[in-house]
Design a protein around this motif. Structure first.
Motif, PDB file in Angstrom:
ATOM      1  N   MET A   1       5.241   7.847  -3.918  1.00  0.00           N
ATOM      2  CA  MET A   1       4.645   8.592  -5.025  1.00  0.00           C
ATOM      3  C   MET A   1       5.080   8.019  -6.363  1.00  0.00           C
ATOM      4  O   MET A   1       4.287   7.930  -7.305  1.00  0.00           O
ATOM      5  CB  MET A   1       5.041  10.068  -4.943  1.00  0.00           C
ATOM      6  CG  MET A   1       4.398  10.935  -6.028  1.00  0.00           C
ATOM      7  SD  MET A   1       4.706  12.694  -5.786  1.00  0.00           S
ATOM      8  CE  MET A   1       6.477  12.762  -6.093  1.00  0.00           C
ATOM      9  N   SER A   2       6.338   7.592  -6.458  1.00  0.00           N
ATOM     10  CA  SER A   2       6.832   6.982  -7.688  1.00  0.00           C
ATOM     11  C   SER A   2       6.087   5.697  -7.991  1.00  0.00           C
ATOM     12  O   SER A   2       5.711   5.432  -9.141  1.00  0.00           O
ATOM     13  CB  SER A   2       8.335   6.710  -7.570  1.00  0.00           C
ATOM     14  OG  SER A   2       8.830   6.090  -8.727  1.00  0.00           O
ATOM     15  N   MET A   3       5.854   4.888  -6.956  1.00  0.00           N
ATOM     16  CA  MET A   3       5.121   3.636  -7.137  1.00  0.00           C
ATOM     17  C   MET A   3       3.717   3.896  -7.676  1.00  0.00           C
ATOM     18  O   MET A   3       3.283   3.267  -8.651  1.00  0.00           O
ATOM     19  CB  MET A   3       5.042   2.895  -5.802  1.00  0.00           C
ATOM     20  CG  MET A   3       4.233   1.618  -5.833  1.00  0.00           C
ATOM     21  SD  MET A   3       4.070   0.859  -4.183  1.00  0.00           S
ATOM     22  CE  MET A   3       3.020   2.090  -3.366  1.00  0.00           C
TER      23      MET A   3
ATOM     24  N   ILE B   1      18.773  -0.987  -5.317  1.00  0.00           N
ATOM     25  CA  ILE B   1      17.648  -1.417  -6.147  1.00  0.00           C
ATOM     26  C   ILE B   1      17.151  -0.275  -7.024  1.00  0.00           C
ATOM     27  O   ILE B   1      16.890  -0.455  -8.221  1.00  0.00           O
ATOM     28  CB  ILE B   1      16.512  -1.956  -5.253  1.00  0.00           C
ATOM     29  CG1 ILE B   1      16.916  -3.302  -4.634  1.00  0.00           C
ATOM     30  CG2 ILE B   1      15.212  -2.115  -6.041  1.00  0.00           C
ATOM     31  CD1 ILE B   1      15.926  -3.829  -3.629  1.00  0.00           C
ATOM     32  N   THR B   2      17.014   0.920  -6.440  1.00  0.00           N
ATOM     33  CA  THR B   2      16.540   2.053  -7.232  1.00  0.00           C
ATOM     34  C   THR B   2      17.574   2.477  -8.272  1.00  0.00           C
ATOM     35  O   THR B   2      17.211   2.934  -9.360  1.00  0.00           O
ATOM     36  CB  THR B   2      16.205   3.251  -6.323  1.00  0.00           C
ATOM     37  OG1 THR B   2      17.321   3.551  -5.469  1.00  0.00           O
ATOM     38  CG2 THR B   2      15.006   2.934  -5.453  1.00  0.00           C
TER      39      THR B   2
ATOM     40  N   THR C   1       9.696  -0.403  -7.693  1.00  0.00           N
ATOM     41  CA  THR C   1       9.433   0.625  -6.677  1.00  0.00           C
ATOM     42  C   THR C   1       8.606   0.117  -5.490  1.00  0.00           C
ATOM     43  O   THR C   1       8.843   0.568  -4.359  1.00  0.00           O
ATOM     44  CB  THR C   1       8.757   1.858  -7.312  1.00  0.00           C
ATOM     45  OG1 THR C   1       7.636   1.439  -8.112  1.00  0.00           O
ATOM     46  CG2 THR C   1       9.734   2.637  -8.151  1.00  0.00           C
ATOM     47  N   PRO C   2       7.633  -0.802  -5.673  1.00  0.00           N
ATOM     48  CA  PRO C   2       6.959  -1.329  -4.476  1.00  0.00           C
ATOM     49  C   PRO C   2       7.915  -2.047  -3.534  1.00  0.00           C
ATOM     50  O   PRO C   2       7.807  -1.906  -2.304  1.00  0.00           O
ATOM     51  CB  PRO C   2       5.919  -2.302  -5.063  1.00  0.00           C
ATOM     52  CG  PRO C   2       5.671  -1.813  -6.433  1.00  0.00           C
ATOM     53  CD  PRO C   2       6.982  -1.268  -6.904  1.00  0.00           C
TER      54      PRO C   2
ATOM     55  N   LEU D   1       8.715  -0.859   0.310  1.00  0.00           N
ATOM     56  CA  LEU D   1       8.534  -1.750   1.455  1.00  0.00           C
ATOM     57  C   LEU D   1       9.810  -1.881   2.274  1.00  0.00           C
ATOM     58  O   LEU D   1       9.769  -1.928   3.513  1.00  0.00           O
ATOM     59  CB  LEU D   1       8.078  -3.122   0.964  1.00  0.00           C
ATOM     60  CG  LEU D   1       6.636  -3.223   0.456  1.00  0.00           C
ATOM     61  CD1 LEU D   1       6.379  -4.601  -0.157  1.00  0.00           C
ATOM     62  CD2 LEU D   1       5.640  -2.945   1.574  1.00  0.00           C
ATOM     63  N   ILE D   2      10.956  -1.930   1.591  1.00  0.00           N
ATOM     64  CA  ILE D   2      12.224  -2.081   2.309  1.00  0.00           C
ATOM     65  C   ILE D   2      12.510  -0.873   3.175  1.00  0.00           C
ATOM     66  O   ILE D   2      12.855  -0.996   4.366  1.00  0.00           O
ATOM     67  CB  ILE D   2      13.384  -2.316   1.316  1.00  0.00           C
ATOM     68  CG1 ILE D   2      13.230  -3.670   0.621  1.00  0.00           C
ATOM     69  CG2 ILE D   2      14.730  -2.259   2.039  1.00  0.00           C
ATOM     70  CD1 ILE D   2      14.236  -3.898  -0.486  1.00  0.00           C
ATOM     71  N   ILE D   3      12.367   0.328   2.595  1.00  0.00           N
ATOM     72  CA  ILE D   3      12.675   1.532   3.380  1.00  0.00           C
ATOM     73  C   ILE D   3      11.633   1.750   4.471  1.00  0.00           C
ATOM     74  O   ILE D   3      11.948   2.272   5.548  1.00  0.00           O
ATOM     75  CB  ILE D   3      12.803   2.766   2.453  1.00  0.00           C
ATOM     76  CG1 ILE D   3      13.519   3.902   3.193  1.00  0.00           C
ATOM     77  CG2 ILE D   3      11.453   3.228   1.938  1.00  0.00           C
ATOM     78  CD1 ILE D   3      13.880   5.061   2.299  1.00  0.00           C
TER      79      ILE D   3
END
Length: 293
Positions: free
Chosen positions: A20-22, A82-83, A103-104, A108-110
């Motif tokens: 949602m943030s992305m 990262i965040t 954020t993308p 993708l990582i999570i």
């Protein structure tokens, strides 16, 4: 609700918030007059970061060791790092461009950690003998934080290259028009800010990488009787260090800035990922406990 269900729920919520943030970051750029998108983007990213911190802490308490003993745990820690860096940068510079880029990657990582890795690789397990050391927290955590910081810094360099390509044709074709001239001037200021921020971020990540490599060498000597064994992970850590050393050297002593420096930093993005994840596909070497089968 047992611990496993709580863990899965928190990871799913974190993924949903990051997604949602992305979308909100992208929407805030496309519809910059609608301020609610910026609010949703930042609050979702911060909330996801805090939930990830809670999840990692709970996993630490349950396993009774620092949760960086396998690939799944390191991916969660990397996403948190990262965040967190994104959060700190946005406090300093009020721009949604950074979040729209970071954020993308975090999403993708999570997603890869929770959806692609098999369940047996996501379970908290006891430490292998080589990891039963106080150096685990020092070495692995510093290396992961350095990866997170360097990834953000190199992404900013990639953003610089993309925006600089967009600027050139406009400034050349319409440099006589007042609107185009004003646009170009503002874009140049933005590029200078991104270039400077990328440099400072990488300059922060490089000493962390150095400390991580040195602490790893000391730990290796205790565990395996040798400071350096040319293990694939060690070799690529050295290559990563040399790439960013060359970048900082070119900026400090050669005066490189702008495109030339950004191209070198962009190369660092690929090298960091090979060092962190690429060598895990080999399943060989002294760091094989984190391989991908």
């Amino acid at each position: 609700m047992n611990a496993l269900n709580l863990h899965n729920l928190s990871i799913n919520i974190s993924f949903g918030l990051l997604f949602m943030s992305m979308l909100s970051y992208w929407s805030s750029i496309a519809f910059y007059n609608i301020k609610v998108f910026s609010f949703l983007a930042q609050k979702s990213m911060i909330t996801s970061n805090m939930i990830l911190f809670f999840t990692i802490s709970i996993r630490w308490a349950e396993s009774r060791h620092f949760p960086l003993s396998n690939l799944y745990e390191s991916l969660l820690f990397l996403t948190w790092g990262i965040t967190f860096v994104n959060w700190m940068l946005e406090i300093r510079i009020k721009s949604n461009l950074i979040g729209s880029l970071i954020t993308p990657l975090a999403t993708l990582i999570i997603a890869f950690a929770s959806l692609s890795l098999p369940n047996n690789m996501q379970e908290a397990t006891s430490l292998v003998p080589a990891l039963k050391s106080n150096w685990l927290v020092m070495h692995v955590s510093v290396m992961m934080i350095s990866y997170a910081v360097l990834m953000v810094g190199t992404l900013l360099a990639i953003l610089f290259l993309v925006l600089s390509q967009e600027l050139n044709p406009i400034s050349k074709k319409q440099n006589q028009a007042s609107i185009a001239a004003s646009y170009a001037k503002n874009k140049i200021r933005l590029l200078e800010s991104i270039d400077n921020l990328s440099y400072k971020t990488i300059a922060l990540g490089f000493p962390l990488l150095t400390i991580g490599i040195i602490s790893g060498a000391v730990w290796a000597n205790e565990a395996w009787g040798s400071y350096w064994s040319w293990d694939p992970k060690e070799t690529w850590a050295l290559i990563t260090w040399l790439v960013f050393a060359a970048y900082l050297h070119s900026r400090i002593t050669r005066g490189w800035e702008g495109k030339k420096a950004a191209i070198l930093a962009s190369l660092g993005f690929i090298v960091v990922w090979i060092c962190y994840l690429g060598v895990n596909f080999l399943g060989q070497g002294l760091h094989s406990y984190g391989w991908i089968k």
